[in-house]
Design a protein around this motif. Structure first.
Motif, mmCIF file in Angstrom:
data_model
loop_
_atom_site.group_PDB
_atom_site.id
_atom_site.type_symbol
_atom_site.label_atom_id
_atom_site.label_comp_id
_atom_site.label_asym_id
_atom_site.label_seq_id
_atom_site.Cartn_x
_atom_site.Cartn_y
_atom_site.Cartn_z
ATOM 1 N N THR A 193 0.868 -1.183 0.000
ATOM 2 C CA THR A 193 0.000 0.000 0.000
ATOM 3 C C THR A 193 0.901 1.229 0.000
ATOM 4 O O THR A 193 1.797 1.335 0.843
ATOM 5 C CB THR A 193 -0.913 0.038 1.238
ATOM 6 O OG1 THR A 193 -1.709 -1.149 1.270
ATOM 7 C CG2 THR A 193 -1.835 1.255 1.197
ATOM 8 N N VAL A 194 0.686 2.131 -0.944
ATOM 9 C CA VAL A 194 1.501 3.345 -1.040
ATOM 10 C C VAL A 194 0.605 4.578 -0.915
ATOM 11 O O VAL A 194 -0.600 4.516 -1.169
ATOM 12 C CB VAL A 194 2.288 3.405 -2.374
ATOM 13 C CG1 VAL A 194 3.211 2.209 -2.494
ATOM 14 C CG2 VAL A 194 1.337 3.470 -3.566
ATOM 15 N N THR A 195 1.193 5.678 -0.506
ATOM 16 C CA THR A 195 0.454 6.934 -0.389
ATOM 17 C C THR A 195 1.130 8.015 -1.223
ATOM 18 O O THR A 195 2.347 7.988 -1.426
ATOM 19 C CB THR A 195 0.365 7.406 1.076
ATOM 20 O OG1 THR A 195 1.685 7.697 1.580
ATOM 21 C CG2 THR A 195 -0.281 6.338 1.944
ATOM 22 N N TYR A 196 0.306 8.962 -1.674
ATOM 23 C CA TYR A 196 0.802 10.066 -2.499
ATOM 24 C C TYR A 196 0.155 11.351 -1.999
ATOM 25 O O TYR A 196 -1.044 11.386 -1.697
ATOM 26 C CB TYR A 196 0.435 9.818 -3.961
ATOM 27 C CG TYR A 196 1.144 10.711 -4.957
ATOM 28 C CD1 TYR A 196 2.526 10.723 -5.045
ATOM 29 C CD2 TYR A 196 0.434 11.525 -5.836
ATOM 30 C CE1 TYR A 196 3.196 11.522 -5.967
ATOM 31 C CE2 TYR A 196 1.079 12.329 -6.764
ATOM 32 C CZ TYR A 196 2.465 12.325 -6.821
ATOM 33 O OH TYR A 196 3.117 13.119 -7.742
ATOM 34 N N ASP A 197 0.945 12.386 -1.881
ATOM 35 C CA ASP A 197 0.452 13.662 -1.371
ATOM 36 C C ASP A 197 -0.687 14.194 -2.239
ATOM 37 O O ASP A 197 -0.526 14.384 -3.444
ATOM 38 C CB ASP A 197 1.605 14.674 -1.337
ATOM 39 C CG ASP A 197 1.227 15.964 -0.643
ATOM 40 O OD1 ASP A 197 0.368 16.697 -1.168
ATOM 41 O OD2 ASP A 197 1.800 16.237 0.432
ATOM 42 N N GLY A 198 -1.844 14.443 -1.617
ATOM 43 C CA GLY A 198 -3.016 14.890 -2.365
ATOM 44 C C GLY A 198 -2.832 16.237 -3.043
ATOM 45 O O GLY A 198 -3.325 16.454 -4.151
ATOM 46 N N SER A 199 -2.113 17.154 -2.396
ATOM 47 C CA SER A 199 -1.875 18.476 -2.988
ATOM 48 C C SER A 199 -0.983 18.375 -4.218
ATOM 49 O O SER A 199 -1.202 19.064 -5.222
ATOM 50 C CB SER A 199 -1.228 19.415 -1.958
ATOM 51 O OG SER A 199 -2.091 19.647 -0.872
ATOM 52 N N VAL A 200 0.017 17.499 -4.141
ATOM 53 C CA VAL A 200 0.902 17.279 -5.284
ATOM 54 C C VAL A 200 0.115 16.667 -6.439
ATOM 55 O O VAL A 200 0.309 17.022 -7.608
ATOM 56 C CB VAL A 200 2.084 16.367 -4.901
ATOM 57 C CG1 VAL A 200 2.938 16.035 -6.123
ATOM 58 C CG2 VAL A 200 2.945 17.035 -3.834
ATOM 59 N N ALA A 201 -0.793 15.746 -6.105
ATOM 60 C CA ALA A 201 -1.626 15.115 -7.136
ATOM 61 C C ALA A 201 -2.460 16.165 -7.869
ATOM 62 O O ALA A 201 -2.597 16.114 -9.103
ATOM 63 C CB ALA A 201 -2.543 14.070 -6.503
ATOM 64 N N LYS A 202 -3.003 17.122 -7.132
ATOM 65 C CA LYS A 202 -3.765 18.209 -7.759
ATOM 66 C C LYS A 202 -2.893 18.987 -8.740
ATOM 67 O O LYS A 202 -3.297 19.260 -9.873
ATOM 68 C CB LYS A 202 -4.297 19.165 -6.684
ATOM 69 C CG LYS A 202 -5.604 18.773 -6.052
ATOM 70 C CD LYS A 202 -6.061 19.914 -5.156
ATOM 71 C CE LYS A 202 -7.363 19.596 -4.475
ATOM 72 N NZ LYS A 202 -7.822 20.724 -3.622
ATOM 73 N N ASP A 203 -1.706 19.361 -8.274
ATOM 74 C CA ASP A 203 -0.794 20.137 -9.126
ATOM 75 C C ASP A 203 -0.416 19.341 -10.382
ATOM 76 O O ASP A 203 -0.354 19.905 -11.486
ATOM 77 C CB ASP A 203 0.475 20.501 -8.346
ATOM 78 C CG ASP A 203 0.212 21.509 -7.247
ATOM 79 O OD1 ASP A 203 -0.828 22.198 -7.310
ATOM 80 O OD2 ASP A 203 1.037 21.594 -6.317
ATOM 81 N N ASP A 204 -0.174 18.045 -10.205
ATOM 82 C CA ASP A 204 0.168 17.191 -11.348
ATOM 83 C C ASP A 204 -0.962 17.194 -12.377
ATOM 84 O O ASP A 204 -0.729 17.325 -13.590
ATOM 85 C CB ASP A 204 0.415 15.750 -10.889
ATOM 86 C CG ASP A 204 1.678 15.606 -10.062
ATOM 87 O OD1 ASP A 204 2.514 16.531 -10.093
ATOM 88 O OD2 ASP A 204 1.821 14.572 -9.377
ATOM 89 N N LEU A 205 -2.194 17.051 -11.883
ATOM 90 C CA LEU A 205 -3.347 17.013 -12.787
ATOM 91 C C LEU A 205 -3.523 18.331 -13.528
ATOM 92 O O LEU A 205 -3.803 18.355 -14.729
ATOM 93 C CB LEU A 205 -4.627 16.698 -11.998
ATOM 94 C CG LEU A 205 -4.925 15.228 -11.695
ATOM 95 C CD1 LEU A 205 -6.227 15.120 -10.917
ATOM 96 C CD2 LEU A 205 -5.013 14.414 -12.976
ATOM 97 N N LEU A 206 -3.364 19.430 -12.800
ATOM 98 C CA LEU A 206 -3.532 20.741 -13.429
ATOM 99 C C LEU A 206 -2.513 20.954 -14.545
ATOM 100 O O LEU A 206 -2.835 21.518 -15.598
ATOM 101 C CB LEU A 206 -3.410 21.854 -12.373
ATOM 102 C CG LEU A 206 -4.596 21.974 -11.421
ATOM 103 C CD1 LEU A 206 -4.267 22.919 -10.264
ATOM 104 C CD2 LEU A 206 -5.840 22.485 -12.159
#
Length: 227
Positions: A193-206
């Motif tokens: 199980t891995v985790t990824y920073d939600g704020s970074v995920a937003k920036d990546d998507l944008l």
């Protein structure tokens, strides 16, 4: 353990309480006493959540152990790994998770090979879970009439087209739960199980949406801001 979500709630409660206080009539000592009371209440809430999550983690760890699962070499005991995961899993920033969680399992003749494959697949699951989170925001916004059907459809379509791109740009993930078991045929099964920073995920998507067009980025940005 202090949780970002609960302290965000605390800040919100305090700000509302300040707004309701009549500062012209209340003394500083009275306001300090009021804040102290609210802090004590919050501590009890934090402790209650901690106890509940630890109870869940112990129960789940026991179930895994009965099925032959063990913590990976060098990893923390299962109940501690699971507890830390639950803390992250239940922490939100508005309607968006503080952490995106990816999970998967793999089987191989060597533990190292099974672990590598499980980790790779768990990272791919991160992209799937982000798609699920965006879909949830879309449904919520549609229900509140904050987004048009056309914009919802275009964001959904772009998300589907961008999953592979997101997988390629995915930055560092953290291994949250690592466990394995040896099967009767001698192979190893590894669960990651891995985790990824939600704020970074937003920036990546944008950034990915911006590559499509400035209009698509603006639509996604509006969706995030409306959460």
């Amino acid at each position: 353990m202090k949780k970002i979500l609960l302290f965000a709630i605390a800040a919100m409660v305090f700000s509302v309480s300040y707004a309701q206080d009549d500062f012209g009539k209340r003394t500083m000592e009275e306001r300090k006493a009021s804040i102290k009371d609210r802090m004590e209440t919050l501590k009890m809430e934090v402790n209650a959540v901690d106890k509940k999550l630890m109870k869940m983690a112990k129960k789940e760890a026991k179930n895994y152990s009965k099925k032959g699962w063990e913590p990976a070499t060098g990893a923390l005991p299962l109940e501690i790994q699971l507890y830390k995961l639950y803390v992250k899993e239940y922490t939100m920033n508005g309607s968006w998770p503080k952490y995106i969680i990816g999970r998967d399992q793999a089987t191989g003749s060597s533990m190292g090979g099974a672990k590598l494959q499980a980790e790779t697949q768990a990272r791919v699951d991160i992209a799937r879970q982000i798609g699920v989170e965006v879909a949830g925001l879309i449904e919520k916004s549609k229900g509140n009439k904050e987004i048009s059907d056309d914009d919802a459809a275009s964001i959904t379509s772009t998300m589907m087209e961008s999953q592979e791109k997101f997988n390629q740009t995915l930055k560092r993930t953290e291994n949250a739960v690592q466990m394995y078991r040896k099967l009767s045929n001698g192979n190893y099964q590894f669960s990651m199980t891995v985790t990824y920073d939600g704020s970074v995920a937003k920036d990546d998507l944008l950034k990915i949406f911006e590559e499509k067009s400035a209009d698509m980025k603006a639509k996604l940005q509006k969706l995030f801001e409306g959460q």
